[in-house]
Design a protein around this motif. Sequence first.
Motif, PDB file in Angstrom:
ATOM      1  N   SER A   1      42.927  35.987  33.169  1.00 12.54           N
ATOM      2  CA  SER A   1      41.664  35.378  32.779  1.00 12.54           C
ATOM      3  C   SER A   1      41.419  34.108  33.578  1.00 12.54           C
ATOM      4  O   SER A   1      40.302  33.870  34.036  1.00 12.54           O
ATOM      5  CB  SER A   1      41.671  35.043  31.298  1.00 12.54           C
ATOM      6  OG  SER A   1      42.237  36.086  30.576  1.00 12.54           O
ATOM      7  N   ALA A   2      42.459  33.306  33.745  1.00 11.97           N
ATOM      8  CA  ALA A   2      42.281  32.079  34.521  1.00 11.97           C
ATOM      9  C   ALA A   2      41.839  32.428  35.930  1.00 11.97           C
ATOM     10  O   ALA A   2      40.953  31.792  36.501  1.00 11.97           O
ATOM     11  CB  ALA A   2      43.573  31.276  34.545  1.00 11.97           C
ATOM     12  N   TYR A   3      42.418  33.481  36.467  1.00 13.03           N
ATOM     13  CA  TYR A   3      42.049  33.884  37.819  1.00 13.03           C
ATOM     14  C   TYR A   3      40.600  34.363  37.871  1.00 13.03           C
ATOM     15  O   TYR A   3      39.829  33.956  38.747  1.00 13.03           O
ATOM     16  CB  TYR A   3      42.977  34.992  38.297  1.00 13.03           C
ATOM     17  CG  TYR A   3      42.653  35.428  39.689  1.00 13.03           C
ATOM     18  CD1 TYR A   3      42.980  34.606  40.751  1.00 13.03           C
ATOM     19  CD2 TYR A   3      41.985  36.606  39.931  1.00 13.03           C
ATOM     20  CE1 TYR A   3      42.648  34.966  42.035  1.00 13.03           C
ATOM     21  CE2 TYR A   3      41.648  36.977  41.211  1.00 13.03           C
ATOM     22  CZ  TYR A   3      41.982  36.151  42.258  1.00 13.03           C
ATOM     23  OH  TYR A   3      41.646  36.504  43.518  1.00 13.03           O
ATOM     24  N   ALA A   4      40.247  35.211  36.895  1.00 13.67           N
ATOM     25  CA  ALA A   4      38.880  35.737  36.881  1.00 13.67           C
ATOM     26  C   ALA A   4      37.883  34.593  36.743  1.00 13.67           C
ATOM     27  O   ALA A   4      36.861  34.565  37.417  1.00 13.67           O
ATOM     28  CB  ALA A   4      38.716  36.723  35.735  1.00 13.67           C
ATOM     29  N   LEU A   5      38.207  33.656  35.870  1.00 13.29           N
ATOM     30  CA  LEU A   5      37.266  32.556  35.629  1.00 13.29           C
ATOM     31  C   LEU A   5      37.170  31.660  36.849  1.00 13.29           C
ATOM     32  O   LEU A   5      36.101  31.160  37.171  1.00 13.29           O
ATOM     33  CB  LEU A   5      37.716  31.738  34.421  1.00 13.29           C
ATOM     34  CG  LEU A   5      37.642  32.500  33.105  1.00 13.29           C
ATOM     35  CD1 LEU A   5      38.113  31.629  31.974  1.00 13.29           C
ATOM     36  CD2 LEU A   5      36.218  32.946  32.858  1.00 13.29           C
ATOM     37  N   ARG A   6      38.278  31.485  37.531  1.00 13.17           N
ATOM     38  CA  ARG A   6      38.217  30.567  38.661  1.00 13.17           C
ATOM     39  C   ARG A   6      37.411  31.160  39.797  1.00 13.17           C
ATOM     40  O   ARG A   6      36.828  30.430  40.579  1.00 13.17           O
ATOM     41  CB  ARG A   6      39.605  30.193  39.106  1.00 13.17           C
ATOM     42  CG  ARG A   6      40.290  31.162  39.986  1.00 13.17           C
ATOM     43  CD  ARG A   6      41.021  30.411  41.044  1.00 13.17           C
ATOM     44  NE  ARG A   6      40.590  29.028  41.041  1.00 13.17           N
ATOM     45  CZ  ARG A   6      41.129  28.074  40.320  1.00 13.17           C
ATOM     46  NH1 ARG A   6      42.159  28.345  39.591  1.00 13.17           N
ATOM     47  NH2 ARG A   6      40.655  26.885  40.336  1.00 13.17           N
TER      48      ARG A   6
END
Lengths: 404, 445
Positions: free
Chosen positions: A100-105
């Motif tokens: 999720s952190a990757y997708a959001l970033r």
Amino acid sequence: MLADVPVAMIIVGLAAYVVLAGADFGAGFWTLAAGRGAQADEIREFCRHAMGPVWEANHVWLIFVFVVCWTAYPVAFASIASTLAIPLFIAAVGIILRGSAYALRGVVAAGRALDRVFALSSMLTPFALGTVVGGIASGRVPVGNAGGDEITSWLNPTSILLGALTVAMCAYLAAVYLAADAARLGEADLMRAFRTRALTSGLLGGAVALAGLLVVRTDAPPIWHGLTSGAGLVALAVSALGGVGTIALVGRRRFEPARASGALAVAAIIAGWAIAQRPFLLPGLTTAEAAADPAILVALLVGAAFGTLVLAPSLALLFGLVLRGTLDEGPAAPAPPARAPAHPAFLPRRAVVALAASCGLMTLGFLVLAEPAWAHALGVASLCACVVSSYALVTGEAPGEPDP
Amino acid sequence: MSGAGFAPVAQQYLLEARQMQALSLAVHIPLVCFGIAFPALVLVAEWRHLRTGDPVYREIARRWSKTMLTLFAVGVVTGTILSFELGMLWPGFMASFSDVFGLGFALEGFSFFLEAIFVGIYVYGWDRLSPRRHFLAGIPVAIAGLSGSLFVIAVNGWMNHPGGFRLVGGQAVDVHPWSALFGNSYFWHELVHMYFAGFIVTGFLVAGYYAWGSARGRWGRYERTALTIALSAAALAAPAQVVIGDWAARTIAKEQPVKLAALEGLSETTRGAPLHVLGWFDGKDVKYGIGIPKLLSILAFHDPSARVRGLDSVPAADRPPVNVVRFAFQTMVGIGTALALLGLLYVYVRLRRRRLPDSRWFYRAVVAAGPLAVVALIAGWVTTEVGRQPWVVYRVMRTEQAVTGAGGIPIGYGALACIYLVLAVAVFWALRRLARISLETEDAR
Ligand code: HDD
Ligand code: HEM
Ligand code: HEM
């Protein structure tokens, strides 16, 4: 014999997961260890971009390992997953947070907190998965529904060491790959930075691995014996050679071959583990006893063979594009010029109306009124045709063109 | 060999385990609707661009594909949790049967590979591949949306209508994995219904976003075009879904009569059974509902005097919780009917007047339709899954025989719920930011 084939598939899957996804995890680690300052920001940025288009595909290897495991060795899988539920859950949480952190970033500009979550979860997941392997290898997972100790099955010397080793391996692989990417892109500073990191983490990883052997000797004697005799010893030697070779290659800035030898070192030690544990999957449960019905194993192999036929060229295409830098970020080719004349429609409007209407009627007859299975199949086909042709009609003209 | 040495263990927190599974599915399934339908819609836009050269279509495809990648990544991680949970929560089920249906997940794995590979090529390949090759790279993504649902639903169809093996002493022997999964008469309606649900959910949510913007003055040619592509898909899929739902109901009338009895609150086997809309099942009858004589028999068997099996045809311990199933079913059908009407209205205006509807209320309804479609989707799965209870494998294995013996389920459940809550907030926030950023870049041009 047939009963052992899925083990080979699991080894291939695990090795691919560690080598490919492990490097993604390691890239997360280096964003955390980048420090402060201008170069640190550059390093972080670079770590992120390198993961871009391949991240999701790399992740699927883990799913593949799970699925082969539960299809081929159901009881072993259920015993492992129920006893080791806690580390698996931790790994899962790490995967959610990281993904999720990757997708959001990808969506929003870097936030400090997001970076932290990304980096920490990048270490959490490999560590937890390493402890799972440690629990299995040290014989702490008995056959049965949550039959082992919920804590010591994964918090024990072998597990902790393997967890640490996995994190170190990920960091090492990532540094090697990132150095190679930096060299390809002509980023000399970054290349030097990652070269140093690769050398440090490689030496550190080697030290952990040596310590690990000593731990395994007392904590998991069967694995120790397996790894120090026969084929297991060969695997161990290949792994050690690969590890030392990679460090030497990185030292000489020969990054592309270093990628390969690093991957070989990891794959060899995973194979060594499997060899050392043979013929047992879990204490008292051999592969032959654990294996599913032969019909299932054959079906799994046939399915995997078909899958590979599709998968291999696709993977080759992806990695080809990535390694050639086609998908790199940066200034792109200019957008193609708008092409002028609209193509004429395939069919005149009346024909499409007639098609949609007759397919709609056929749906009523075949799907709603008729009962046999073949009629339902026709009904579904005509329903889809009806919807697609109506879609062409409904979106037909440029929308809202005659504007109010 | 499956299941040997794997005795069921008492589990105090069975309900929490079920809820944890349900929560994880309820998060995953709306996301995969985008995996099913978004690639197809993006390709429609790109196809239009290739045929007409109109840059607005290209812009739509580009922006949508970025959102698609984000949602895909979240879909991947939520799906991963589900596969972990199969082992962590239901080891009894996996030990006995994961070999029988494992082939489905293995093929699913390859389908995921394909989707992940080409989604990467597609989204990172804008301006870097030739327009034609770029379009081609999108096609496997759309196909994988279909095949991914096919394989996983084959597994669910098997759980609802198990076959392809013999049960000897509680163990599956003589397994035929291909026919168990794909020779099943039960899963086709589920696949088609779910596939169309993907378009309904995605189409209405995307259209709802532009409809929301239209009330705030964002209603240029870009927005109208984007809305048309998404809304037309949902508006056509919604009426089709009613037809497919009717097919689904007829199939369960044949294969899972007890589930049908629970959907309708029919306690006794009846000839010429009535259908009740709304109301509450008090253990014997539907109270305060609107009864329509003989309609159930007509709908289920096309015969006004057909005999419909009631709940009394099985012992009380083998019945699902009627009101949960019935309420979920009525919610789905109610929303489904409303969405179908909204869709037909839109189609009528587009075909007859050749323009978009201009009533404010229409656009308000479209904004509401997206979330309602998600509710219908979850309600549908509650109907199917809770309606199958108390069985995890229909009439073969009970859910309590499947559950793990490990402790700590409430902790895991609570932790997961917190994480998903935080994630939901973060994704919502990010999507809003994304929309705003792209608007800003548009203004800058
Ligand atoms: C957008 C979502 C949506 C909409 C509008 C509808 N459904 Fe649905 N329904 C689903 C989404 C869904 C689903 C995708 O959630 C389910 C769960 C399992 C399945 O196959 O599809 C489902 C299951 C499901 C089942 C149970 C199938 C089973 O247990 O195997 C029935 C009988 C219906 N539906 C009937 C209907 C009817 C008569 C509808 C129309 C008025 C309808 N559905 C609209
Ligand atoms: C395609 C696959 C599947 C889908 C889409 C699906 C969907 C769902 C949904 C939406 C629920 C929510 C019901 C509720 O709110 O209570 C549910 C519940 C549940 N599912 Fe499934 N499921 C699938 C496969 C599975 C599998 C593989 C298992 C493994 C055992 C499983 C076991 C359960 C259980 C035990 C519940 C809880 C039922 C209850 O609360 O009464 N399902 N499922
Ligand atoms: C209604 C039922 C389901 C459908 C239609 C469905 C479909 C999909 C699709 C299309 C994806 C691709 C990712 C995306 O588009 O976001 C996906 C991902 C995934 N799903 Fe589901 N799924 C369902 C239920 C389940 C269940 C019950 C499980 C596990 C037991 C599961 C496991 C996974 C996994 C592991 C992934 C990630 C794959 C990857 O790494 O790329 N899904 N699912």
